[in-house]
Design a protein around this motif. Structure first.
Motif, PDB file in Angstrom:
ATOM      1  N   GLY A  67       0.996  -0.960   0.168  1.00  0.00           N
ATOM      2  CA  GLY A  67       0.010   0.239  -0.463  1.00  0.00           C
ATOM      3  C   GLY A  67       1.225   0.856   0.158  1.00  0.00           C
ATOM      4  N   ALA A  68       2.178   1.358   0.006  1.00  0.00           N
ATOM      5  CA  ALA A  68       2.777   2.660  -0.117  1.00  0.00           C
ATOM      6  C   ALA A  68       3.038   3.191  -1.805  1.00  0.00           C
ATOM      7  CB  ALA A  68       4.788   2.280   0.276  1.00  0.00           C
ATOM      8  N   TYR A  69       3.219   2.163  -2.724  1.00  0.00           N
ATOM      9  CA  TYR A  69       2.958   2.674  -3.624  1.00  0.00           C
ATOM     10  C   TYR A  69       2.056   2.327  -4.924  1.00  0.00           C
ATOM     11  CZ  TYR A  69       5.449   4.320  -8.310  1.00  0.00           C
ATOM     12  OH  TYR A  69       7.065   4.788  -8.701  1.00  0.00           O
ATOM     13  N   ILE A  77       0.119   7.728  -7.669  1.00  0.00           N
ATOM     14  CA  ILE A  77      -0.934   8.268  -7.548  1.00  0.00           C
ATOM     15  C   ILE A  77      -0.890   8.001  -5.750  1.00  0.00           C
ATOM     16  CG2 ILE A  77      -3.632   7.985  -6.803  1.00  0.00           C
ATOM     17  CD1 ILE A  77      -2.978   7.973  -9.372  1.00  0.00           C
ATOM     18  N   PHE A  78       0.352   8.189  -5.372  1.00  0.00           N
ATOM     19  CA  PHE A  78       0.492   7.444  -3.811  1.00  0.00           C
ATOM     20  C   PHE A  78       1.541   6.851  -3.663  1.00  0.00           C
ATOM     21  CE2 PHE A  78      -0.638   5.353   0.618  1.00  0.00           C
ATOM     22  CZ  PHE A  78      -0.649   6.449   1.315  1.00  0.00           C
ATOM     23  N   ASN A  79       2.176   7.996  -2.611  1.00  0.00           N
ATOM     24  CA  ASN A  79       3.646   7.095  -2.571  1.00  0.00           C
ATOM     25  C   ASN A  79       3.845   7.741  -0.677  1.00  0.00           C
ATOM     26  OD1 ASN A  79       6.007   6.358  -2.423  1.00  0.00           O
ATOM     27  ND2 ASN A  79       6.690   8.171  -4.233  1.00  0.00           N
ATOM     28  N   ALA A  80       4.298   6.674   0.024  1.00  0.00           N
ATOM     29  CA  ALA A  80       4.591   7.497   1.201  1.00  0.00           C
ATOM     30  C   ALA A  80       6.216   6.101   1.764  1.00  0.00           C
ATOM     31  CB  ALA A  80       3.637   6.473   1.729  1.00  0.00           C
ATOM     32  N   PRO A  81       7.160   7.036   1.810  1.00  0.00           N
ATOM     33  CA  PRO A  81       7.712   6.739   2.177  1.00  0.00           C
ATOM     34  C   PRO A  81       7.263   6.375   3.373  1.00  0.00           C
ATOM     35  CG  PRO A  81       8.527   8.043   0.695  1.00  0.00           C
ATOM     36  CD  PRO A  81       7.263   8.433   0.777  1.00  0.00           C
ATOM     37  N   MET A  82       8.731   5.847   3.725  1.00  0.00           N
ATOM     38  CA  MET A  82       8.987   4.972   5.232  1.00  0.00           C
ATOM     39  C   MET A  82       9.874   6.150   6.250  1.00  0.00           C
ATOM     40  SD  MET A  82       9.359   1.195   6.787  1.00  0.00           S
ATOM     41  CE  MET A  82       8.102   0.740   6.440  1.00  0.00           C
ATOM     42  N   ASN A  83       9.453   6.972   7.221  1.00  0.00           N
ATOM     43  CA  ASN A  83      10.374   8.144   7.972  1.00  0.00           C
ATOM     44  C   ASN A  83      12.273   7.647   8.489  1.00  0.00           C
ATOM     45  OD1 ASN A  83      12.199   8.852  10.611  1.00  0.00           O
ATOM     46  ND2 ASN A  83      10.681  10.407  10.183  1.00  0.00           N
ATOM     47  N   LYS A  84      13.051   8.178   7.947  1.00  0.00           N
ATOM     48  CA  LYS A  84      14.831   7.130   7.980  1.00  0.00           C
ATOM     49  C   LYS A  84      14.501   7.153   8.870  1.00  0.00           C
ATOM     50  CE  LYS A  84      18.509   9.749   7.177  1.00  0.00           C
ATOM     51  NZ  LYS A  84      19.993  10.220   6.527  1.00  0.00           N
ATOM     52  N   GLN A  85      14.557   7.557   9.633  1.00  0.00           N
ATOM     53  CA  GLN A  85      15.196   7.845  11.875  1.00  0.00           C
ATOM     54  C   GLN A  85      14.541   5.567  12.260  1.00  0.00           C
ATOM     55  OE1 GLN A  85      14.296  10.576  10.851  1.00  0.00           O
ATOM     56  NE2 GLN A  85      16.536  11.197  10.732  1.00  0.00           N
ATOM     57  N   ASP A  86      12.982   5.953  11.981  1.00  0.00           N
ATOM     58  CA  ASP A  86      13.365   4.464  12.044  1.00  0.00           C
ATOM     59  C   ASP A  86      13.448   3.199  11.044  1.00  0.00           C
ATOM     60  OD1 ASP A  86      11.658   5.522  13.508  1.00  0.00           O
ATOM     61  OD2 ASP A  86       9.352   6.008  11.764  1.00  0.00           O
ATOM     62  N   VAL A  87      13.781   3.673  10.183  1.00  0.00           N
ATOM     63  CA  VAL A  87      15.008   2.585   9.027  1.00  0.00           C
ATOM     64  C   VAL A  87      16.168   2.648   9.876  1.00  0.00           C
ATOM     65  CG1 VAL A  87      15.192   2.034   7.330  1.00  0.00           C
ATOM     66  CG2 VAL A  87      13.029   3.188   6.999  1.00  0.00           C
ATOM     67  N   GLU A  88      16.065   3.150  10.169  1.00  0.00           N
ATOM     68  CA  GLU A  88      18.036   3.092  10.923  1.00  0.00           C
ATOM     69  C   GLU A  88      17.808   2.511  12.000  1.00  0.00           C
ATOM     70  OE1 GLU A  88      19.693   6.813  11.297  1.00  0.00           O
ATOM     71  OE2 GLU A  88      20.295   7.114   8.998  1.00  0.00           O
ATOM     72  N   LEU A 103      14.824  -3.802   2.511  1.00  0.00           N
ATOM     73  CA  LEU A 103      13.897  -2.717   2.418  1.00  0.00           C
ATOM     74  C   LEU A 103      13.823  -1.995   1.155  1.00  0.00           C
ATOM     75  CD1 LEU A 103      17.111  -1.999   5.182  1.00  0.00           C
ATOM     76  CD2 LEU A 103      14.465  -1.064   6.169  1.00  0.00           C
ATOM     77  N   TYR A 104      12.337  -2.072   1.266  1.00  0.00           N
ATOM     78  CA  TYR A 104      12.223  -1.867  -0.372  1.00  0.00           C
ATOM     79  C   TYR A 104      11.727  -0.400  -0.983  1.00  0.00           C
ATOM     80  CZ  TYR A 104      10.695  -6.286   0.038  1.00  0.00           C
ATOM     81  OH  TYR A 104       9.971  -8.099   0.588  1.00  0.00           O
ATOM     82  N   THR A 105      12.685  -0.018  -1.873  1.00  0.00           N
ATOM     83  CA  THR A 105      12.891   1.522  -3.248  1.00  0.00           C
ATOM     84  C   THR A 105      11.747   1.074  -3.767  1.00  0.00           C
ATOM     85  OG1 THR A 105      14.287   1.487  -3.986  1.00  0.00           O
ATOM     86  CG2 THR A 105      14.920   1.737  -1.860  1.00  0.00           C
ATOM     87  N   THR A 106      11.251   2.161  -4.849  1.00  0.00           N
ATOM     88  CA  THR A 106      11.061   1.857  -6.067  1.00  0.00           C
ATOM     89  C   THR A 106      11.622   1.279  -7.100  1.00  0.00           C
ATOM     90  OG1 THR A 106      10.833   4.258  -6.730  1.00  0.00           O
ATOM     91  CG2 THR A 106       8.997   3.546  -5.246  1.00  0.00           C
ATOM     92  N   GLU A 107      13.088   1.193  -6.781  1.00  0.00           N
ATOM     93  CA  GLU A 107      13.769   1.202  -7.457  1.00  0.00           C
ATOM     94  C   GLU A 107      14.432  -0.553  -7.514  1.00  0.00           C
ATOM     95  OE1 GLU A 107      14.322   4.494  -6.706  1.00  0.00           O
ATOM     96  OE2 GLU A 107      13.301   5.038  -8.341  1.00  0.00           O
ATOM     97  N   ASN A 108      15.086  -0.919  -6.055  1.00  0.00           N
ATOM     98  CA  ASN A 108      15.904  -1.869  -6.113  1.00  0.00           C
ATOM     99  C   ASN A 108      15.077  -2.107  -4.584  1.00  0.00           C
ATOM    100  OD1 ASN A 108      17.825  -1.798  -7.602  1.00  0.00           O
ATOM    101  ND2 ASN A 108      18.122   0.028  -7.096  1.00  0.00           N
ATOM    102  N   VAL A 138      20.418   4.910   1.004  1.00  0.00           N
ATOM    103  CA  VAL A 138      18.964   5.307   0.787  1.00  0.00           C
ATOM    104  C   VAL A 138      18.375   4.945   1.747  1.00  0.00           C
ATOM    105  CG1 VAL A 138      20.216   4.301  -1.281  1.00  0.00           C
ATOM    106  CG2 VAL A 138      19.427   2.766   0.955  1.00  0.00           C
ATOM    107  N   ALA A 139      18.539   4.905   3.145  1.00  0.00           N
ATOM    108  CA  ALA A 139      17.171   4.966   4.587  1.00  0.00           C
ATOM    109  C   ALA A 139      16.199   5.995   4.263  1.00  0.00           C
ATOM    110  CB  ALA A 139      18.571   5.275   5.620  1.00  0.00           C
ATOM    111  N   ASP A 140      16.358   6.965   3.268  1.00  0.00           N
ATOM    112  CA  ASP A 140      15.053   8.795   3.491  1.00  0.00           C
ATOM    113  C   ASP A 140      14.328   7.712   1.687  1.00  0.00           C
ATOM    114  OD1 ASP A 140      16.959   8.650   1.614  1.00  0.00           O
ATOM    115  OD2 ASP A 140      16.800  10.753   1.951  1.00  0.00           O
ATOM    116  N   LYS A 141      14.777   6.820   1.532  1.00  0.00           N
ATOM    117  CA  LYS A 141      13.969   6.297   0.207  1.00  0.00           C
ATOM    118  C   LYS A 141      13.209   5.099  -0.033  1.00  0.00           C
ATOM    119  CE  LYS A 141      17.209   8.151  -2.979  1.00  0.00           C
ATOM    120  NZ  LYS A 141      17.863   8.941  -2.068  1.00  0.00           N
ATOM    121  N   ILE A 142      13.404   4.132   1.685  1.00  0.00           N
ATOM    122  CA  ILE A 142      12.438   3.259   1.780  1.00  0.00           C
ATOM    123  C   ILE A 142      10.576   3.260   1.896  1.00  0.00           C
ATOM    124  CG2 ILE A 142      12.469   0.841   3.562  1.00  0.00           C
ATOM    125  CD1 ILE A 142      15.192   1.559   1.676  1.00  0.00           C
ATOM    126  N   ILE A 143      10.087   2.292   1.285  1.00  0.00           N
ATOM    127  CA  ILE A 143       8.944   2.692   1.231  1.00  0.00           C
ATOM    128  C   ILE A 143       8.385   1.263   2.133  1.00  0.00           C
ATOM    129  CG2 ILE A 143       8.305   4.509  -0.708  1.00  0.00           C
ATOM    130  CD1 ILE A 143       7.570   1.963  -2.248  1.00  0.00           C
TER     131      ILE A 143
END
Length: 261
Positions: A67-69, A77-88, A103-108, A138-143
């Motif tokens: 549901g994040a993308y 229509i919708f793109n909701a990355p995770m908070n960087k600090q939460d990922v770390e 940890l998923y991004t829209t590319e890798n 890439v921690a700020d790009k994780i969705i």
């Protein structure tokens, strides 16, 4: 009842345990598309790793990463990355145990290890290919994320914020893997965004799923259908239960609604 949209989970709903889909599933999707229904894949899988299915079924719109993308015919229509600090924080938790993260991004798909046998097993089950080693760059790009080789006692450790909760992956040979879900971002939230974009009412929506990451989707849809192989806890959120993924579950569910022959 008039229906305008159909949302389909992938693993355990479209895809059988051997990663194939039944001919009846393709036939059902083709029939409902011919009636004018919008058909969406709605999955926890990465967008980059569902392209073979979108081509096979001729589906051009999808909701991915639990549901994040959300994409409609190529438009985001919708793109909701995770908070960087939460990922770390999650990466730190994994580093203190034998668990791993993807940890998923829209590319890798970024893994905390590419050589762990648990990661190799996970990739055999889900057939992920766009894989790289995670770095903090890439921690700020994780969705979205999944935790691998996690015991029940460790689940709470990965729930690093009140917004996060882990749900076990309802796929054979992935019993120690969990999806990291967010209360604020899930399949139901993404579908609501999509319906608002298309001016479709929830009552005009059908959704099929099998895992607890499908709960919000089935609750939100006008007609929510649990697969015969669904997590037993999911069934209470569905309007009815169809046959299993290995017994033409999608076809039979749509047939019960009078949408396929």
């Amino acid at each position: 009842m008039t229906y305008r949209a159909l949302f389909l989970d992938i693993d355990g709903t479209i895809l059988q345990p051997d990663h194939t889909y039944a001919p009846s599933t393709l036939e059902a999707i083709q029939q409902v598309k011919e009636t004018g229904l919008e058909v969406f894949l709605c999955t926890g899988r990465p967008f980059v790793d569902i392209q073979n299915l979108t081509a096979d079924f001729g589906i051009t719109s999808s909701i991915t990463y639990n549901g994040a993308y959300a994409l409609y015919q190529g438009d985001v229509i919708f793109n909701a990355p995770m908070n960087k600090q939460d990922v770390e924080k999650m990466v730190s938790v994994a580093g203190q145990s034998e668990s791993e993260l993807v940890l998923y991004t829209t590319e890798n798909n970024y893994f905390t290890s590419l050589t762990s046998p648990h990661v190799e097993s996970f990739n055999r089950v889900f057939q992920l290919y766009q894989n790289k080693l995670f770095t903090t760059e890439v921690a700020d790009k994780i969705i979205s994320a999944s935790a691998i080789n996690v015991t029940k006692d460790q689940v709470k450790d990965f729930e690093v914020t009140d917004d996060f909760h882990l749900t076990k992956v309802n796929v054979e040979h992935a019993s120690e893997s969990y999806d990291v879900l967010r209360a604020s971002v899930n399949k139901g939230v993404a579908i609501a965004q999509m319906l608002n974009h298309l001016d479709i009412s929830p009552s005009e929506v059908i959704a099929f799923g099998d895992g607890m990451n499908d709960k919000e989707m089935l609750k939100f849809a006008g007609t929510g259908i649990a697969m015969g192989n669904a997590d037993p806890r999911l069934v209470e959120y569905a309007d009815f239960q169809t046959t299993s993924v290995t017994d033409s579950g999608i076809f039979n569910g749509l047939k019960k609604l009078g949408l396929v022959k």
